[in-house]
Design a protein around this motif. Structure first.
Motif, mmCIF file in Angstrom:
data_model
loop_
_atom_site.group_PDB
_atom_site.id
_atom_site.type_symbol
_atom_site.label_atom_id
_atom_site.label_comp_id
_atom_site.label_asym_id
_atom_site.label_seq_id
_atom_site.Cartn_x
_atom_site.Cartn_y
_atom_site.Cartn_z
ATOM 1 N N ILE A 1 17.249 33.422 -2.495
ATOM 2 C CA ILE A 1 16.823 32.329 -1.622
ATOM 3 C C ILE A 1 15.975 31.400 -2.490
ATOM 4 O O ILE A 1 16.031 31.482 -3.721
ATOM 5 N N ASN A 2 15.206 30.489 -1.900
ATOM 6 C CA ASN A 2 14.299 29.666 -2.703
ATOM 7 C C ASN A 2 13.487 30.592 -3.613
ATOM 8 O O ASN A 2 12.787 31.475 -3.133
ATOM 9 N N PRO A 3 13.583 30.433 -4.903
ATOM 10 C CA PRO A 3 12.928 31.377 -5.812
ATOM 11 C C PRO A 3 11.418 31.449 -5.642
ATOM 12 O O PRO A 3 10.790 32.440 -6.035
ATOM 13 N N PHE A 4 10.818 30.412 -5.044
ATOM 14 C CA PHE A 4 9.366 30.387 -4.864
ATOM 15 C C PHE A 4 8.944 30.844 -3.469
ATOM 16 O O PHE A 4 7.756 30.886 -3.155
ATOM 17 N N ALA A 5 9.920 31.171 -2.629
ATOM 18 C CA ALA A 5 9.616 31.648 -1.277
ATOM 19 C C ALA A 5 8.950 33.015 -1.347
ATOM 20 O O ALA A 5 9.210 33.826 -2.242
ATOM 21 N N SER A 6 8.086 33.271 -0.380
ATOM 22 C CA SER A 6 7.381 34.553 -0.331
ATOM 23 C C SER A 6 8.262 35.635 0.269
ATOM 24 O O SER A 6 9.024 35.385 1.209
ATOM 25 N N VAL A 7 8.129 36.844 -0.269
ATOM 26 C CA VAL A 7 8.745 38.033 0.308
ATOM 27 C C VAL A 7 7.614 38.982 0.695
ATOM 28 O O VAL A 7 6.925 39.533 -0.172
ATOM 29 N N TYR A 8 7.421 39.128 2.003
ATOM 30 C CA TYR A 8 6.348 39.975 2.532
ATOM 31 C C TYR A 8 6.949 41.283 3.017
ATOM 32 O O TYR A 8 7.865 41.282 3.847
ATOM 33 N N CYS A 9 6.463 42.402 2.489
ATOM 34 C CA CYS A 9 6.920 43.720 2.918
ATOM 35 C C CYS A 9 5.925 44.300 3.915
ATOM 36 O O CYS A 9 4.724 44.398 3.609
ATOM 37 N N VAL A 10 6.403 44.660 5.100
ATOM 38 C CA VAL A 10 5.532 45.197 6.152
ATOM 39 C C VAL A 10 4.873 46.469 5.635
ATOM 40 O O VAL A 10 5.550 47.338 5.059
ATOM 41 N N PRO A 11 3.550 46.613 5.793
ATOM 42 C CA PRO A 11 2.848 47.766 5.220
ATOM 43 C C PRO A 11 3.277 49.096 5.824
ATOM 44 O O PRO A 11 3.600 49.183 7.007
ATOM 45 N N ALA A 12 3.295 50.114 4.997
ATOM 46 C CA ALA A 12 3.621 51.473 5.426
ATOM 47 C C ALA A 12 2.340 52.215 5.797
ATOM 48 O O ALA A 12 1.223 51.731 5.585
ATOM 49 N N VAL A 13 2.520 53.419 6.337
ATOM 50 C CA VAL A 13 1.392 54.283 6.674
ATOM 51 C C VAL A 13 1.259 55.399 5.645
ATOM 52 O O VAL A 13 0.165 55.744 5.207
ATOM 53 N N ALA A 14 2.394 55.975 5.254
ATOM 54 C CA ALA A 14 2.389 57.107 4.337
ATOM 55 C C ALA A 14 3.757 57.205 3.680
ATOM 56 O O ALA A 14 4.628 56.341 3.885
ATOM 57 N N ALA A 15 3.972 58.269 2.920
ATOM 58 C CA ALA A 15 5.220 58.439 2.181
ATOM 59 C C ALA A 15 6.435 58.439 3.095
ATOM 60 O O ALA A 15 7.490 57.910 2.735
ATOM 61 N N TYR A 16 6.293 59.022 4.289
ATOM 62 C CA TYR A 16 7.459 59.146 5.175
ATOM 63 C C TYR A 16 7.282 58.428 6.505
ATOM 64 O O TYR A 16 8.048 58.647 7.433
ATOM 65 N N VAL A 17 6.277 57.591 6.608
ATOM 66 C CA VAL A 17 6.151 56.675 7.751
ATOM 67 C C VAL A 17 5.951 55.287 7.161
ATOM 68 O O VAL A 17 4.875 54.959 6.657
ATOM 69 N N GLY A 18 7.027 54.501 7.195
ATOM 70 C CA GLY A 18 7.036 53.251 6.464
ATOM 71 C C GLY A 18 6.775 52.020 7.300
ATOM 72 O O GLY A 18 6.369 52.092 8.480
ATOM 73 N N GLY A 19 7.045 50.875 6.676
ATOM 74 C CA GLY A 19 6.849 49.595 7.349
ATOM 75 C C GLY A 19 7.770 49.398 8.531
ATOM 76 O O GLY A 19 7.469 48.608 9.430
ATOM 77 N N ASP A 20 8.905 50.122 8.551
ATOM 78 C CA ASP A 20 9.787 50.027 9.718
ATOM 79 C C ASP A 20 9.105 50.567 10.964
ATOM 80 O O ASP A 20 9.310 50.053 12.069
ATOM 81 N N ILE A 21 8.252 51.586 10.791
ATOM 82 C CA ILE A 21 7.526 52.143 11.943
ATOM 83 C C ILE A 21 6.363 51.235 12.317
ATOM 84 O O ILE A 21 6.089 51.012 13.502
ATOM 85 N N THR A 22 5.662 50.707 11.333
ATOM 86 C CA THR A 22 4.610 49.718 11.619
ATOM 87 C C THR A 22 5.198 48.555 12.407
ATOM 88 O O THR A 22 4.627 48.109 13.417
ATOM 89 N N ALA A 23 6.349 48.066 11.973
ATOM 90 C CA ALA A 23 7.016 46.960 12.670
ATOM 91 C C ALA A 23 7.419 47.370 14.074
ATOM 92 O O ALA A 23 7.323 46.576 15.026
ATOM 93 N N GLY A 24 7.869 48.621 14.241
ATOM 94 C CA GLY A 24 8.269 49.102 15.560
ATOM 95 C C GLY A 24 7.103 49.212 16.515
ATOM 96 O O GLY A 24 7.194 48.817 17.687
ATOM 97 N N VAL A 25 5.983 49.749 16.036
ATOM 98 C CA VAL A 25 4.782 49.851 16.877
ATOM 99 C C VAL A 25 4.289 48.462 17.251
ATOM 100 O O VAL A 25 3.841 48.220 18.380
ATOM 101 N N LEU A 26 4.384 47.530 16.296
ATOM 102 C CA LEU A 26 3.965 46.151 16.555
ATOM 103 C C LEU A 26 4.842 45.516 17.625
ATOM 104 O O LEU A 26 4.343 44.950 18.609
ATOM 105 N N SER A 27 6.166 45.604 17.466
ATOM 106 C CA SER A 27 7.074 44.911 18.387
ATOM 107 C C SER A 27 7.122 45.575 19.756
ATOM 108 O O SER A 27 7.409 44.920 20.755
ATOM 109 N N SER A 28 6.820 46.872 19.822
ATOM 110 C CA SER A 28 6.866 47.581 21.107
ATOM 111 C C SER A 28 5.584 47.435 21.906
ATOM 112 O O SER A 28 5.536 47.786 23.080
ATOM 113 N N CYS A 29 4.524 46.951 21.252
ATOM 114 C CA CYS A 29 3.222 46.770 21.899
ATOM 115 C C CYS A 29 2.508 48.096 22.154
ATOM 116 O O CYS A 29 1.544 48.124 22.914
#
Length: 653
Positions: free
Chosen positions: A340-368
């Motif tokens: 994409i635009n080479p200067f565009a930011s790529v933000y990775c959602v923070p993880a919790v631990a080795a086996y609980v990643g940013g996908d779970i952080t994103a899920g807890v966020l979106s589920s409220c």
């Protein structure tokens, strides 16, 4: 005068639109009344209320219905009822629709249940924004530099005080301003705790959409939402198989592969190829250049993000399971390798631990969940099983190695939920003949996760498998004769879902005991994780007020079947909510709202992680859950009642 003897009271049942009618005693099942009236109503499950195919609509009159997940409350209010579990009370008129309409109603009910998602609303304030500026031309009276002139216009017009320009953009600034007669469109990216970066300058007033990408990197699939950041509207969604699957179906296999020679770089390139090919597909479809995309938010489990960034992942699988990072710096697209635009930011959602990643952080966020007043259980069911329990005051989380069985991997005829996949199975309790629903209404070529789950539940309830998952070969001749669907194949005992002549691959599609055992391990790991977590925090599972289900497979779970096999706790159906791809939803929220991005960091820090392998009760729970539904039937009273009913009816011999 001799008194007249009256027989038992009967009521009139009229079947529309044909107008056949019959007199039956009160309490008669609608299905039985239809048979007496000669009205064809199929019940593939053997009148057990499991398939939802024998739908009728009550036009007027009184009936009593048993609770059933195949109908929503709205549909019950409209008069719909399942003939095999509905009793006639008084005179009644029933409309029998064509089979195709009955199928539509069942599918619609399932979609209604799955659409009951609860999502947070975030103020739309993306980090990436675009402004049109008309700059005053230089003169002898105003000879400030081109950059200072641009900075001043941003400060005066939009309140942006601190601005940073990357060198390649800076090199083109002078030319762009003069060629455009000092009228330019500037794209900026607000950095957390730092300056606002100018990532693009174009001459003139650009009215095309300001594009960004929300990305979910799953172990099996990669999903991308193309988003117009100016309006907040999702323009398109694409997905494909994560190319890393060719180097391992689960995260452990890939971590091991990453330690081989150039394995880490190879895996990084495979996932980049997957993402970049999807970006190219979107660019062609919507007629824009990939570099017009100005920002990206990525959600994925900890291993997937490590492999994307080329970070060593070996310590994720080695005790004490420490990743290189859980909160990742914001990189540019050029640094990551995204087209994409080479200067565009790529933000990775923070993880919790080795086996609980940013996908779970994103899920807890979106589920409220993080601000819920209810005791909530959140499940992300995919190749890995992650679990979060809590409410607005506390959250705890863990992960279990569920394996990819419910995503079709590791199963002889397993496949993704695409055209030709068997997605639902119902088995007749008497004949053991299956009725299938296939995606795309074509000849089946395999079976996806939801089909595997429903098949396993049906095999239990019809006695094809016992509670340990062993096939009941005695049924082969006892109940279905020489053309038995239960047979010995190359991989041991197996049940034939589709004969070769009816399949789209020219061979029998079967479930073997080996497949069943893989499914048992997957469902046992998920339930054991839930049970251990609940015990560790001092919560009884029956006290859970809401169960939120996300993840790739979670989009297709049938709660009734999941409870019957013992994967989910035996709770009332109305406590379950289906949220779809919560990882992608969270990435989308963060892409569109800096407030959501700040909250994502906070959510990741608030979750307390505990390691299941360090809990010496997990293996006991796992072993107990390797039965259908569980060794302790008191944990699954609704399933115990079903099994008792089936045994009384002689099902399974």
């Amino acid at each position: 005068m001799e008194s007249l003897k009256q027989g038992p009271r009967k009521v009139k049942v009229e079947f529309l639109p044909e107008g056949q009618s019959v007199l039956v005693p009160p309490g008669t099942l609608v299905l039985d009344a239809a048979a007496q009236a000669g009205v064809p109503l199929v019940s593939p499950c053997g009148a057990q209320g499991r398939c939802g195919r024998c739908l009728v609509r009550v036009e007027h009159g009184e009936v009593t219905r048993a609770q059933n997940p195949h109908l929503s409350a709205k549909q019950v209010g409209e008069g719909w009822a399942l003939a095999c579990v509905t009793q006639i009370v008084g005179d009644v008129a029933l409309h029998v629709p064509p089979q195709r309409e009955r199928e539509r109603v069942v599918v619609q009910a399932a979609a209604t249940r799955k659409a009951a998602a609860v999502r947070c609303e975030w103020p739309r304030y993306p980090a990436v924004r675009r402004f049109y500026l008309e700059l005053p031309k230089p003169s002898l009276e105003d000879s400030s530099s081109d950059l200072e002139r641009l900075k001043k216009a941003l400060a005066v017009s939009h309140g942006i005080e601190e601005v940073h320009v990357v060198l390649p953009v800076m090199k083109g600034l002078t030319r762009e301003l003069r060629q455009a007669d000092w009228k330019v469109t500037v794209t900026v990216d607000a950095q957390e705790g730092g300056a606002t970066r100018i990532v693009d300058i174009q001459g003139g007033h650009k009215e095309s959409p300001l594009l960004g990408l929300a990305v979910d990197i799953g172990t099996t699939n990669v999903w991308i939402d193309l988003v117009d950041l100016s309006t907040g509207r999702s323009l398109d969604r694409v997905s494909t198989l994560n190319r890393q699957v060719s180097r391992g179906e689960d995260v452990i296999s890939r971590i091991i592969y990453s330690q081989r020679g150039n394995g880490l770089e190879e895996l990084r390139q495979l996932v980049l190829d997957t993402i970049n090919n999807l970006i190219a597909e979107l660019a062609i479809r919507h007629k824009f250049e990939p570099r017009e995309m100005q920002g990206m938010v990525v959600a994925g489990n900890t291993t997937m993000v490590h492999l994307l960034l080329g970070l060593p992942a070996r310590h994720i699988r080695e005790e004490p399971y420490v990743p290189s990072a859980t909160h990742f710096p914001v990189y540019t697209a050029a640094e990551v390798g995204v087209n994409i635009n080479p200067f565009a930011s790529v933000y990775c959602v923070p993880a919790v631990a080795a086996y609980v990643g940013g996908d779970i952080t994103a899920g807890v966020l979106s589920s409220c969940l993080f601000e819920s007043k209810k005791l909530t259980l959140f499940l992300d069911v995919g190749t890995n099983g992650e679990i979060v329990m809590g409410d607005a005051d506390w959250m705890t989380t863990c992960a279990c190695s569920a394996g990819p069985a419910f995503e079709g991997a590791g199963m002889r005829f397993g496949m993704r939920a695409t055209k030709g996949a068997i997605e639902d199975v119902t088995m007749n309790s008497t004949t053991l003949e299956p009725t299938l629903r296939v995606i795309g209404n074509v000849a089946p070529v395999g079976i996806c996760g939801s089909g595997l789950l429903s098949a396993l539940a049906e095999m239990l309830l019809t006695g094809v498998v016992d509670r340990s998952g062993r096939m009941n070969m005695g049924l082969a001749r006892e109940q279905i004769g020489a053309g038995s669907r239960l047979k010995l194949g190359d991989h041991g005992a197996e049940y034939v879902l589709v004969w070769a002549r009816d399949s789209g691959i020219g061979e029998d599609i079967v479930l073997s005991e080996v497949d069943v055992n893989n499914l048992l391990r997957t469902k046992a790991a998920i339930y054991a994780g839930i049970a251990v977590m609940a015990r560790n925090v001092g919560v009884a599972l029956e006290d859970v007020e809401e169960v939120l289900i996300g993840g790739s497979f979670g989009q297709h779970i049938n709660v009734e079947k999941a409870i019957q096999v013992g994967m989910l706790p035996d709770l009332p159906w109305d406590r379950f909510k289906f949220l779809g791809n919560t990882s992608l939803a969270g990435a989308y929220n963060i892409l569109l709202s800096r407030h959501a991005r700040v909250q994502a960091d906070e959510v990741a820090r608030r979750m307390t992680y505990f390691e299941l392998v360090a809990d010496n009760t997990f293996m006991d729970e796992f072993t107990a859950a390797m039965f259908l539904p569980h060794t302790d039937l008191s944990r699954f009273p609704s399933v115990a009642a079903l099994l008792e009913k089936q045994a009384g009816a002689g099902v399974g011999g």
